[in-house]
Design a protein around this motif. Structure first.
Motif, PDB file in Angstrom:
ATOM      1  N   ILE A  23      -2.565 -29.048 -23.124  1.00 27.01           N
ATOM      2  CA  ILE A  23      -2.768 -30.428 -23.736  1.00 27.01           C
ATOM      3  C   ILE A  23      -3.356 -31.251 -22.716  1.00 27.01           C
ATOM      4  O   ILE A  23      -3.331 -32.786 -22.429  1.00 27.01           O
ATOM      5  N   GLN A  24      -3.639 -30.310 -21.345  1.00 24.77           N
ATOM      6  CA  GLN A  24      -4.231 -31.339 -19.746  1.00 24.77           C
ATOM      7  C   GLN A  24      -5.516 -32.159 -20.756  1.00 24.77           C
ATOM      8  O   GLN A  24      -5.593 -33.258 -19.906  1.00 24.77           O
ATOM      9  N   HIS A  25      -6.115 -31.637 -21.645  1.00 22.97           N
ATOM     10  CA  HIS A  25      -7.298 -31.793 -22.299  1.00 22.97           C
ATOM     11  C   HIS A  25      -7.090 -33.361 -23.382  1.00 22.97           C
ATOM     12  O   HIS A  25      -7.893 -34.752 -23.285  1.00 22.97           O
ATOM     13  N   GLU A  26      -6.214 -33.620 -23.897  1.00 22.92           N
ATOM     14  CA  GLU A  26      -5.233 -34.259 -24.132  1.00 22.92           C
ATOM     15  C   GLU A  26      -4.985 -36.091 -23.320  1.00 22.92           C
ATOM     16  O   GLU A  26      -5.080 -36.910 -23.214  1.00 22.92           O
ATOM     17  N   ASP A  27      -4.721 -35.434 -22.126  1.00 22.28           N
ATOM     18  CA  ASP A  27      -4.052 -36.190 -21.340  1.00 22.28           C
ATOM     19  C   ASP A  27      -4.678 -36.965 -20.603  1.00 22.28           C
ATOM     20  O   ASP A  27      -5.654 -38.229 -20.481  1.00 22.28           O
ATOM     21  N   ASN A  28      -6.009 -36.284 -20.470  1.00 23.36           N
ATOM     22  CA  ASN A  28      -7.260 -36.342 -20.233  1.00 23.36           C
ATOM     23  C   ASN A  28      -8.341 -37.832 -20.527  1.00 23.36           C
ATOM     24  O   ASN A  28      -8.122 -38.444 -20.582  1.00 23.36           O
ATOM     25  N   PHE A  29      -8.756 -37.426 -21.661  1.00 28.91           N
ATOM     26  CA  PHE A  29      -8.606 -38.842 -23.048  1.00 28.91           C
ATOM     27  C   PHE A  29      -8.561 -39.200 -22.828  1.00 28.91           C
ATOM     28  O   PHE A  29      -8.428 -40.650 -22.949  1.00 28.91           O
ATOM     29  N   GLN A  30      -6.265 -39.521 -22.651  1.00 24.77           N
ATOM     30  CA  GLN A  30      -5.435 -40.553 -22.661  1.00 24.77           C
ATOM     31  C   GLN A  30      -5.926 -41.608 -21.575  1.00 24.77           C
ATOM     32  O   GLN A  30      -5.283 -42.359 -21.749  1.00 24.77           O
ATOM     33  N   LEU A  31      -5.865 -41.038 -20.383  1.00 29.09           N
ATOM     34  CA  LEU A  31      -6.084 -41.498 -18.918  1.00 29.09           C
ATOM     35  C   LEU A  31      -7.199 -42.467 -19.187  1.00 29.09           C
ATOM     36  O   LEU A  31      -7.761 -43.617 -18.605  1.00 29.09           O
ATOM     37  N   PHE A  32      -8.466 -41.851 -19.914  1.00 30.29           N
ATOM     38  CA  PHE A  32      -9.782 -42.815 -20.200  1.00 30.29           C
ATOM     39  C   PHE A  32      -9.351 -43.684 -20.670  1.00 30.29           C
ATOM     40  O   PHE A  32     -10.271 -44.385 -20.721  1.00 30.29           O
ATOM     41  N   SER A  33      -8.590 -43.494 -22.300  1.00 31.34           N
ATOM     42  CA  SER A  33      -8.810 -44.551 -22.656  1.00 31.34           C
ATOM     43  C   SER A  33      -8.428 -46.549 -21.878  1.00 31.34           C
ATOM     44  O   SER A  33      -8.162 -47.397 -22.294  1.00 31.34           O
ATOM     45  N   LEU A  34      -7.939 -45.813 -20.570  1.00 32.13           N
ATOM     46  CA  LEU A  34      -7.359 -46.604 -20.065  1.00 32.13           C
ATOM     47  C   LEU A  34      -8.100 -47.078 -18.828  1.00 32.13           C
ATOM     48  O   LEU A  34      -7.721 -48.334 -18.782  1.00 32.13           O
ATOM     49  N   LEU A  35      -9.145 -46.178 -18.719  1.00 28.50           N
ATOM     50  CA  LEU A  35     -10.030 -46.158 -17.673  1.00 28.50           C
ATOM     51  C   LEU A  35     -10.807 -47.223 -17.873  1.00 28.50           C
ATOM     52  O   LEU A  35     -11.838 -47.675 -17.364  1.00 28.50           O
ATOM     53  N   LEU A  36     -11.860 -46.207 -19.325  1.00 28.21           N
ATOM     54  CA  LEU A  36     -12.820 -46.750 -19.096  1.00 28.21           C
ATOM     55  C   LEU A  36     -12.892 -47.858 -19.850  1.00 28.21           C
ATOM     56  O   LEU A  36     -12.255 -48.819 -20.721  1.00 28.21           O
ATOM     57  N   PRO A  37     -14.140 -49.222 -20.368  1.00 28.51           N
ATOM     58  CA  PRO A  37     -14.364 -50.400 -20.867  1.00 28.51           C
ATOM     59  C   PRO A  37     -14.448 -49.883 -22.055  1.00 28.51           C
ATOM     60  O   PRO A  37     -14.288 -48.796 -22.856  1.00 28.51           O
ATOM     61  N   THR A  38     -14.078 -50.570 -22.769  1.00 32.81           N
ATOM     62  CA  THR A  38     -13.601 -50.684 -23.968  1.00 32.81           C
ATOM     63  C   THR A  38     -14.823 -50.465 -25.180  1.00 32.81           C
ATOM     64  O   THR A  38     -15.014 -49.778 -26.153  1.00 32.81           O
ATOM     65  N   GLN A  39     -16.028 -51.188 -24.865  1.00 31.52           N
ATOM     66  CA  GLN A  39     -17.014 -50.464 -25.831  1.00 31.52           C
ATOM     67  C   GLN A  39     -18.304 -49.973 -24.093  1.00 31.52           C
ATOM     68  O   GLN A  39     -18.614 -50.305 -22.664  1.00 31.52           O
ATOM     69  N   LEU A  40     -18.665 -48.801 -24.703  1.00 30.96           N
ATOM     70  CA  LEU A  40     -19.144 -48.002 -23.784  1.00 30.96           C
ATOM     71  C   LEU A  40     -20.874 -47.606 -24.698  1.00 30.96           C
ATOM     72  O   LEU A  40     -20.875 -47.933 -26.181  1.00 30.96           O
ATOM     73  N   PHE A  41     -21.949 -48.837 -23.977  1.00 35.85           N
ATOM     74  CA  PHE A  41     -22.951 -48.668 -24.869  1.00 35.85           C
ATOM     75  C   PHE A  41     -24.247 -47.136 -24.440  1.00 35.85           C
ATOM     76  O   PHE A  41     -24.383 -47.010 -22.577  1.00 35.85           O
ATOM     77  N   ASN A  42     -24.673 -46.342 -24.665  1.00 40.92           N
ATOM     78  CA  ASN A  42     -26.181 -45.729 -24.575  1.00 40.92           C
ATOM     79  C   ASN A  42     -26.330 -45.983 -23.731  1.00 40.92           C
ATOM     80  O   ASN A  42     -27.079 -47.218 -23.843  1.00 40.92           O
ATOM     81  N   GLY A  43     -26.834 -45.319 -22.378  1.00 39.76           N
ATOM     82  CA  GLY A  43     -28.033 -45.618 -21.304  1.00 39.76           C
ATOM     83  C   GLY A  43     -27.361 -47.025 -20.432  1.00 39.76           C
ATOM     84  O   GLY A  43     -27.726 -47.223 -19.503  1.00 39.76           O
ATOM     85  N   ASN A  44     -26.236 -47.914 -20.676  1.00 39.61           N
ATOM     86  CA  ASN A  44     -25.597 -48.100 -19.803  1.00 39.61           C
ATOM     87  C   ASN A  44     -25.007 -47.595 -18.538  1.00 39.61           C
ATOM     88  O   ASN A  44     -24.630 -46.917 -18.108  1.00 39.61           O
ATOM     89  N   THR A  45     -25.200 -48.278 -17.759  1.00 41.16           N
ATOM     90  CA  THR A  45     -24.764 -48.184 -16.102  1.00 41.16           C
ATOM     91  C   THR A  45     -23.996 -49.092 -16.329  1.00 41.16           C
ATOM     92  O   THR A  45     -23.769 -51.023 -16.041  1.00 41.16           O
ATOM     93  N   TYR A  46     -22.416 -48.735 -15.479  1.00 39.23           N
ATOM     94  CA  TYR A  46     -20.803 -49.704 -15.089  1.00 39.23           C
ATOM     95  C   TYR A  46     -20.578 -49.839 -13.826  1.00 39.23           C
ATOM     96  O   TYR A  46     -20.628 -48.840 -13.105  1.00 39.23           O
ATOM     97  N   GLN A  47     -20.379 -50.723 -13.245  1.00 41.61           N
ATOM     98  CA  GLN A  47     -19.578 -51.004 -11.410  1.00 41.61           C
ATOM     99  C   GLN A  47     -18.083 -51.349 -11.566  1.00 41.61           C
ATOM    100  O   GLN A  47     -17.785 -52.308 -12.540  1.00 41.61           O
ATOM    101  N   SER A  48     -17.480 -50.987 -10.489  1.00 35.68           N
ATOM    102  CA  SER A  48     -15.951 -51.204 -11.036  1.00 35.68           C
ATOM    103  C   SER A  48     -16.404 -52.165 -10.376  1.00 35.68           C
ATOM    104  O   SER A  48     -16.619 -52.985  -9.230  1.00 35.68           O
ATOM    105  N   SER A  49     -15.153 -53.785 -10.028  1.00 39.11           N
ATOM    106  CA  SER A  49     -15.648 -54.818  -9.257  1.00 39.11           C
ATOM    107  C   SER A  49     -14.333 -54.833  -8.549  1.00 39.11           C
ATOM    108  O   SER A  49     -14.483 -56.674  -8.609  1.00 39.11           O
TER     109      SER A  49
END
Length: 161
Positions: A23-49
């Motif tokens: 279940i922890q793997h599922e929790d981690n996925f849901q936490l990532f959905s709150l953390l990650l930008p909506t659109q992720l693109f291959n090869g991009n680098t993002y920086q927290s603002s």
């Protein structure tokens, strides 16, 4: 939380379920959905603002229909942290840490030459760490709305930052 039917107060992790992925793997996925930008693109680098917080960098190593591999790294005044490599499984909605130290990367690369118990314990502790770290980030206002695209060129990697 899921508990064993046979032993009500087992010393094993509360996330263990012998019939499915933890279940922890599922929790981690849901936490990532709150953390990650909506659109992720291959090869991009993002920086927290965020201001007055360490800069968190996110590099998208691979993004496919069913999986994504991401690298996270903090940048401090005195240098960079070690990389944390994470894999997201979009179809199963689970996430796991691949490694975050050279030793863990080495253990993973050795594969069948390492005792399965060591693999299991290492992966369990890494994913517990990942869960706590994601909670920490979200509690400190890192979220999907606080990312800037830093570079779109695969030659400009997180190592050059």
């Amino acid at each position: 939380m899921l508990k064993s039917k046979n032993k009500p107060s087992s010393s094993k992790s509360q996330y263990i379920n012998q019939q499915c992925v933890s279940i922890q793997h599922e929790d981690n996925f849901q936490l990532f959905s709150l953390l990650l930008p909506t659109q992720l693109f291959n090869g991009n680098t993002y920086q927290s603002s965020l201001t007055n917080k360490p800069k968190l960098f996110l590099e998208v190593i691979n993004k496919y229909k069913y999986t994504s591999e991401l690298v996270f790294k903090y940048s401090f005044d005195f240098g960079n942290s070690e990389e944390i490599v994470v894999k997201l499984y979009h179809d199963a909605k689970v996430a796991e840490i691949v490694y975050c130290t050279d030793l863990q990367q080495f253990i993973r690369l050795l594969g069948p030459k390492i005792c399965p118990k060591i693999h299991s314990e290492t992966r369990g502790s890494l994913n517990t760490f990942l869960n706590k770290w994601l909670c920490f980030l979200l509690q400190n206002n890192y979220n999907k709305n606080n990312w800037d695209v830093l570079c779109k060129n695969q030659n400009d990697t997180i190592d050059k930052l």
